[in-house]
Every structure is written in C-alpha cells, then in structure tokens.
Write a protein that holds these residues in place. Structure first.
Motif, PDB file in Angstrom:
ATOM      1  N   THR A 113     -11.979  -3.577 -22.397  1.00  0.00           N
ATOM      2  CA  THR A 113     -10.975  -4.225 -22.168  1.00  0.00           C
ATOM      3  C   THR A 113     -11.092  -5.412 -20.980  1.00  0.00           C
ATOM      4  N   LEU A 114     -10.601  -6.604 -21.317  1.00  0.00           N
ATOM      5  CA  LEU A 114     -10.630  -7.796 -20.500  1.00  0.00           C
ATOM      6  C   LEU A 114      -9.157  -7.526 -19.606  1.00  0.00           C
ATOM      7  N   LEU A 115      -9.220  -7.744 -18.065  1.00  0.00           N
ATOM      8  CA  LEU A 115      -7.756  -7.708 -17.469  1.00  0.00           C
ATOM      9  C   LEU A 115      -8.023  -8.845 -16.491  1.00  0.00           C
ATOM     10  N   GLY A 116      -6.920  -9.825 -16.537  1.00  0.00           N
ATOM     11  CA  GLY A 116      -6.755 -10.911 -15.656  1.00  0.00           C
ATOM     12  C   GLY A 116      -6.170 -10.403 -14.545  1.00  0.00           C
ATOM     13  N   VAL A 117      -6.792 -10.534 -13.336  1.00  0.00           N
ATOM     14  CA  VAL A 117      -6.101 -10.181 -11.903  1.00  0.00           C
ATOM     15  C   VAL A 117      -5.990 -11.147 -10.916  1.00  0.00           C
ATOM     16  N   ARG A 118      -5.052 -11.337 -10.024  1.00  0.00           N
ATOM     17  CA  ARG A 118      -5.081 -12.206  -9.143  1.00  0.00           C
ATOM     18  C   ARG A 118      -5.938 -11.914  -7.769  1.00  0.00           C
ATOM     19  N   ASP A 119      -6.161 -12.793  -6.869  1.00  0.00           N
ATOM     20  CA  ASP A 119      -6.828 -12.866  -5.723  1.00  0.00           C
ATOM     21  C   ASP A 119      -6.441 -11.308  -5.090  1.00  0.00           C
ATOM     22  N   VAL A 120      -5.537 -11.052  -5.080  1.00  0.00           N
ATOM     23  CA  VAL A 120      -4.847  -9.693  -4.216  1.00  0.00           C
ATOM     24  C   VAL A 120      -4.126  -9.014  -5.329  1.00  0.00           C
ATOM     25  N   HIS A 121      -4.730  -7.814  -5.475  1.00  0.00           N
ATOM     26  CA  HIS A 121      -4.167  -6.887  -6.564  1.00  0.00           C
ATOM     27  C   HIS A 121      -4.265  -5.639  -6.307  1.00  0.00           C
ATOM     28  N   VAL A 122      -3.386  -4.690  -6.814  1.00  0.00           N
ATOM     29  CA  VAL A 122      -3.238  -3.254  -7.025  1.00  0.00           C
ATOM     30  C   VAL A 122      -4.434  -2.789  -7.612  1.00  0.00           C
ATOM     31  N   LYS A 123      -5.430  -2.135  -7.130  1.00  0.00           N
ATOM     32  CA  LYS A 123      -6.520  -1.624  -7.883  1.00  0.00           C
ATOM     33  C   LYS A 123      -6.296  -0.174  -8.348  1.00  0.00           C
ATOM     34  N   ASP A 124      -5.799   0.549  -7.575  1.00  0.00           N
ATOM     35  CA  ASP A 124      -5.499   2.156  -7.921  1.00  0.00           C
ATOM     36  C   ASP A 124      -4.225   2.419  -7.178  1.00  0.00           C
ATOM     37  N   LEU A 125      -3.432   3.144  -8.002  1.00  0.00           N
ATOM     38  CA  LEU A 125      -2.240   3.778  -7.461  1.00  0.00           C
ATOM     39  C   LEU A 125      -2.152   5.216  -7.757  1.00  0.00           C
ATOM     40  N   LEU A 126      -1.924   6.310  -6.718  1.00  0.00           N
ATOM     41  CA  LEU A 126      -1.819   7.594  -7.039  1.00  0.00           C
ATOM     42  C   LEU A 126      -0.459   8.150  -6.528  1.00  0.00           C
ATOM     43  N   VAL A 127       0.352   8.578  -7.133  1.00  0.00           N
ATOM     44  CA  VAL A 127       1.562   9.316  -6.920  1.00  0.00           C
ATOM     45  C   VAL A 127       1.358  10.823  -7.028  1.00  0.00           C
ATOM     46  N   THR A 128       1.787  11.460  -5.942  1.00  0.00           N
ATOM     47  CA  THR A 128       1.724  12.929  -5.993  1.00  0.00           C
ATOM     48  C   THR A 128       3.226  13.600  -5.476  1.00  0.00           C
ATOM     49  N   THR A 129       3.854  14.325  -6.422  1.00  0.00           N
ATOM     50  CA  THR A 129       4.940  14.971  -6.197  1.00  0.00           C
ATOM     51  C   THR A 129       5.092  16.343  -6.128  1.00  0.00           C
ATOM     52  N   THR A 130       5.671  16.676  -4.709  1.00  0.00           N
ATOM     53  CA  THR A 130       5.597  18.392  -4.605  1.00  0.00           C
ATOM     54  C   THR A 130       7.074  18.643  -4.699  1.00  0.00           C
ATOM     55  N   VAL A 131       7.554  19.320  -5.613  1.00  0.00           N
ATOM     56  CA  VAL A 131       8.893  19.947  -5.885  1.00  0.00           C
ATOM     57  C   VAL A 131       9.130  21.025  -4.850  1.00  0.00           C
ATOM     58  N   ALA A 132      10.327  21.323  -4.292  1.00  0.00           N
ATOM     59  CA  ALA A 132      10.625  22.224  -3.215  1.00  0.00           C
ATOM     60  C   ALA A 132      10.789  23.530  -3.975  1.00  0.00           C
ATOM     61  N   ASP A 133      10.540  24.765  -3.427  1.00  0.00           N
ATOM     62  CA  ASP A 133      10.761  26.115  -3.961  1.00  0.00           C
ATOM     63  C   ASP A 133      12.102  25.977  -4.731  1.00  0.00           C
ATOM     64  N   ASP A 134      13.143  25.456  -4.048  1.00  0.00           N
ATOM     65  CA  ASP A 134      14.544  25.789  -4.768  1.00  0.00           C
ATOM     66  C   ASP A 134      14.684  24.567  -5.703  1.00  0.00           C
ATOM     67  N   GLN A 135      13.761  23.767  -6.185  1.00  0.00           N
ATOM     68  CA  GLN A 135      13.777  22.772  -7.191  1.00  0.00           C
ATOM     69  C   GLN A 135      15.028  21.827  -7.135  1.00  0.00           C
ATOM     70  N   LYS A 136      15.477  21.753  -5.842  1.00  0.00           N
ATOM     71  CA  LYS A 136      16.360  20.648  -5.589  1.00  0.00           C
ATOM     72  C   LYS A 136      16.054  19.478  -4.816  1.00  0.00           C
ATOM     73  N   SER A 137      14.984  19.428  -4.322  1.00  0.00           N
ATOM     74  CA  SER A 137      14.490  18.501  -3.599  1.00  0.00           C
ATOM     75  C   SER A 137      12.902  18.212  -3.900  1.00  0.00           C
ATOM     76  N   ALA A 138      12.350  17.118  -3.576  1.00  0.00           N
ATOM     77  CA  ALA A 138      10.814  16.897  -3.760  1.00  0.00           C
ATOM     78  C   ALA A 138      10.264  15.811  -2.526  1.00  0.00           C
ATOM     79  N   GLU A 139       9.007  15.888  -2.450  1.00  0.00           N
ATOM     80  CA  GLU A 139       8.346  15.167  -1.583  1.00  0.00           C
ATOM     81  C   GLU A 139       7.288  14.193  -2.360  1.00  0.00           C
ATOM     82  N   VAL A 140       7.450  12.936  -2.218  1.00  0.00           N
ATOM     83  CA  VAL A 140       6.924  11.819  -3.222  1.00  0.00           C
ATOM     84  C   VAL A 140       5.673  11.289  -2.101  1.00  0.00           C
TER      85      VAL A 140
END
Length: 178
Positions: A113-140
């Motif tokens: 793959t070829l990818l065109g990126v700007r001088d400043v760009h997002v290289k990597d992104l990690l999203v982690t979600t932890t759901v509360a025990d009661d499953q009514k809220s979460a921490e991102v």
C-alpha cells in the motif's frame, strides 16, 4: 500478493522453509493531489525483504508477519510511472525465530500500500474501553501517536469527539500533540 509455494514455485515444506528467494516487480503511479504529501509504503512479508524504487535501494526489513513502513518520498516520480522491485528471502536475519510448527511459506502475503501523509499526521491510534461492572458506564482511554517530518508539531492539536449509537455527541476533548 501471495506465498510463492502456493503458486507452484519453490519447494513446499513443513516447519522450515527451504533457502529460496522470490522476486516481485510492479509499476505504480502516485495519485494526483499528493504533491504536498510524504509517500509511505508498507506491507507484510514472510520472512525478510529488500526493496528498490526506480532502481534505488529503498529499504529492508527482517521480521516476518509484521507491518513495516518506509518514507519513499525522495525516490518516487510524481509526474510519471514508478517501479517497485522486492526481493523476499526465506533465510533473513532471525528467520529461525519466525519458524514454528506450520508450513514454511514465504512471500508477500499482505497488500502493498502507498499512503500519502501530511508533514504532521496521526501515526497510530489506540482506544481502550473498560466497561463498569454494572454495564451502565465505561471509561475510554485514548493514546494518539503523532509523527512529524517537519519537526514543527508543537502547534498540532487533535480534537476528539465521542458519539452515542444515535450519533449524538456525549463527550469531547482537545489535546496537544507531543
């Protein structure tokens, strides 16, 4: 992309691949509108490889089953066709680490793959979600890695928006790039 043994070339072996090399060559053009972008090239190869862009050595990588990427901006022609040539070997440095109880297949096994990126760009992104025990809220938790070719990323800001399943914004944040 394919493993050359599956295509009928070389020797199909179990456990350890025979000492072989495969050669790939392809023409490509850089998309219009990428004049102000760095061109990044990446792929997945087993086991290791070296590659050339328009006859000039551009890089190598010696670990199977891992993505590798290279800035090939200075080697490409933006106004005409380019040629990429790749030599894949089965006995690159550390090849024994990547052998296990499986067929010894070699080659380019992911899309190139070829990818065109700007001088400043997002290289990597990690999203982690932890759901509360009661499953009514979460921490991102969000980790964003920013890459800069210009050494001038101090002014880069990233805006984050969290939306619910109906598309309503429920949280937002703005962070400065490091």
């Amino acid at each position: 992309p394919s493993n050359w043994q599956i295509e009928g070339f070389g020797k199909l072996t179990y456990f350890k691949a025979e000492e072989e090399s495969g050669f790939y060559r392809r023409k490509f053009t850089v998309p219009a509108g990428w004049d102000d972008r760095h061109v990044i090239f990446f792929l997945g190869v087993a086991y290791g490889f070296e590659f050339w862009i328009n006859g000039q050595k551009a890089g190598s990588f010696n670990s199977a089953f891992n993505r590798s990427d290279f800035d090939i901006t200075k080697l490409i022609h933006r106004d005409r066709e380019n040629i990429i040539a790749v030599e894949v070997g089965t006995r690159s440095k550390g090849y024994e680490f990547d052998t296990f109880d499986a067929w010894g297949l070699a080659g380019i096994y992911r899309d190139v793959t070829l990818l065109g990126v700007r001088d400043v760009h997002v290289k990597d992104l990690l999203v982690t979600t932890t759901v509360a025990d009661d499953q009514k809220s979460a921490e991102v938790s969000i980790r964003v890695d920013v890459e800069s070719y210009s050494q001038e990323n101090s002014g880069a800001r990233i805006q984050l928006r969290l939306k619910d399943p109906a598309g309503r914004q429920v949280a937002n944040a703005v962070i400065n790039a490091r």
